[in-house]
Write an enzyme that holds these catalytic residues in place. Sequence first.
Site, PDB file in Angstrom:
ATOM      1  N   TYR A  49     -14.519 -12.578   0.957  1.00 62.19           N
ATOM      2  CA  TYR A  49     -15.297 -11.387   0.615  1.00 62.19           C
ATOM      3  C   TYR A  49     -16.496 -11.747  -0.251  1.00 62.19           C
ATOM      4  CZ  TYR A  49     -11.544  -8.419   2.407  1.00 62.19           C
ATOM      5  OH  TYR A  49     -10.625  -7.802   3.223  1.00 62.19           O
ATOM      6  N   ARG A  59       0.821  -1.216   0.000  1.00 62.88           N
ATOM      7  CA  ARG A  59       0.000   0.000   0.000  1.00 62.88           C
ATOM      8  C   ARG A  59       0.854   1.266   0.000  1.00 62.88           C
ATOM      9  NH1 ARG A  59      -4.328  -1.864   4.549  1.00 62.88           N
ATOM     10  NH2 ARG A  59      -5.334  -3.524   3.372  1.00 62.88           N
ATOM     11  N   ARG A 119      -3.818   6.557   0.702  1.00 58.75           N
ATOM     12  CA  ARG A 119      -4.408   7.764   1.284  1.00 58.75           C
ATOM     13  C   ARG A 119      -3.477   8.558   2.179  1.00 58.75           C
ATOM     14  NH1 ARG A 119      -9.679   5.378   3.945  1.00 58.75           N
ATOM     15  NH2 ARG A 119      -8.359   3.534   4.028  1.00 58.75           N
ATOM     16  N   ARG A 126      -7.564  10.595  -6.317  1.00 60.30           N
ATOM     17  CA  ARG A 126      -8.739   9.804  -5.926  1.00 60.30           C
ATOM     18  C   ARG A 126     -10.006  10.656  -5.999  1.00 60.30           C
ATOM     19  NH1 ARG A 126     -10.028   5.578  -2.080  1.00 60.30           N
ATOM     20  NH2 ARG A 126     -12.289   5.409  -2.149  1.00 60.30           N
ATOM     21  N   ASP A 135      -6.902  -3.655  -7.022  1.00 55.71           N
ATOM     22  CA  ASP A 135      -7.487  -4.243  -5.819  1.00 55.71           C
ATOM     23  C   ASP A 135      -7.737  -5.726  -6.060  1.00 55.71           C
ATOM     24  OD1 ASP A 135      -8.786  -3.229  -3.095  1.00 55.71           O
ATOM     25  OD2 ASP A 135     -10.044  -4.846  -3.878  1.00 55.71           O
TER      26      ASP A 135
END
Length: 351
Positions: free
Chosen positions: A157, A30, A34, A43, A80
């Site tokens: 998921y 990562r 952010r 973004r 992702d």
Amino acid sequence: MAPGTELPEKKLLRALAGVETHGVPLWMMRQAGRYLPEYREVRARAGGFLNLCYTPELAEEVTLQPIRRYGFDAAILFSDILVVPDALGQKVAFKEGEGPVLEPITDGAGLATLGSPARVTEHLTPVYEAVERLSRSLPKETTLIGFAGAPWTVATYMVGGKGSPDQAAAKLWAYREPDEFQKLIDILVEATVEHLSAQVLAGAEVIQIFDTWAGSLPELSFERFALRPVKAIRELLQARFPGLPVIAFPRGAGAMSVRYFRETDVTGLSLDTGVSPAWAREHLQSRGCVQGNLDPLLLVAGGEEMKAQALHILETLGEGPFIFNLGHGIVPQTPPEHVGELVKLVQEWRP
């Protein structure tokens, strides 16, 4: 390395090949995200997370941002793990403050709604375009890493409909109807091989497979649903791309990491924060390259404790085949200057 094989020049590829690197190669999970103000600006322009993943020029830009800032030895494609179920036809959305939300698949009827692996590569064409762009725009010394989620983690998921602290929905299906659940795993093995192959054809030089929830499985289930699928993916990739380096990250696998590393025969093993560097040196590094494993929260805290624990990892593992990384991904509250301090420390360290 096989006799007669030409030695790679890039530092990270040399570490994976088990040859001298002249300094420890470094990248961070990562590393695009952010915590960087430039990422937040892109973004916001993208208008949504999947839009960012599926817009090649924007995915290229955010992948390059940490390379420009810090000079990491590798760039990992910005994407992702859940683009695979999205490409298979499962409804996937990323909601601000909530994370990924999927329409759960919980039985054979749900499996029947999924598309074919051919649909995966067609749907994800913009992702492969981003890889192609990066293969041209990255500095020549920077390795390009492609990636996918491991079948078990992606399945948690798909079945649970969102992230879960205990992966209960997927585990219960796997325990109650293991053969039916195996069908989902098999679909994901095939789809993942196609997805990763397309990334390699587009220019990815290394593949990383993220199995974030591997450690939640008991031994027999770990063998069936975590170890064997990754072994199958690696074997299928090697048949298509002999010599392709593959790094696996079976987070939380603990002592099972030894068997996992041996039986999957991956090139490198990424370590989570809970793995002792000394234990890894004794039980894992003799087999091949290890990667890790600073606590991401030490990167948030910074200061002398971050430096001391980073040095402990370097001094324990840095003389063997080793790539410095975190034990999981950079978190959003990480001060960018702390990343810069850690990069400087690792780049300057010598045994």
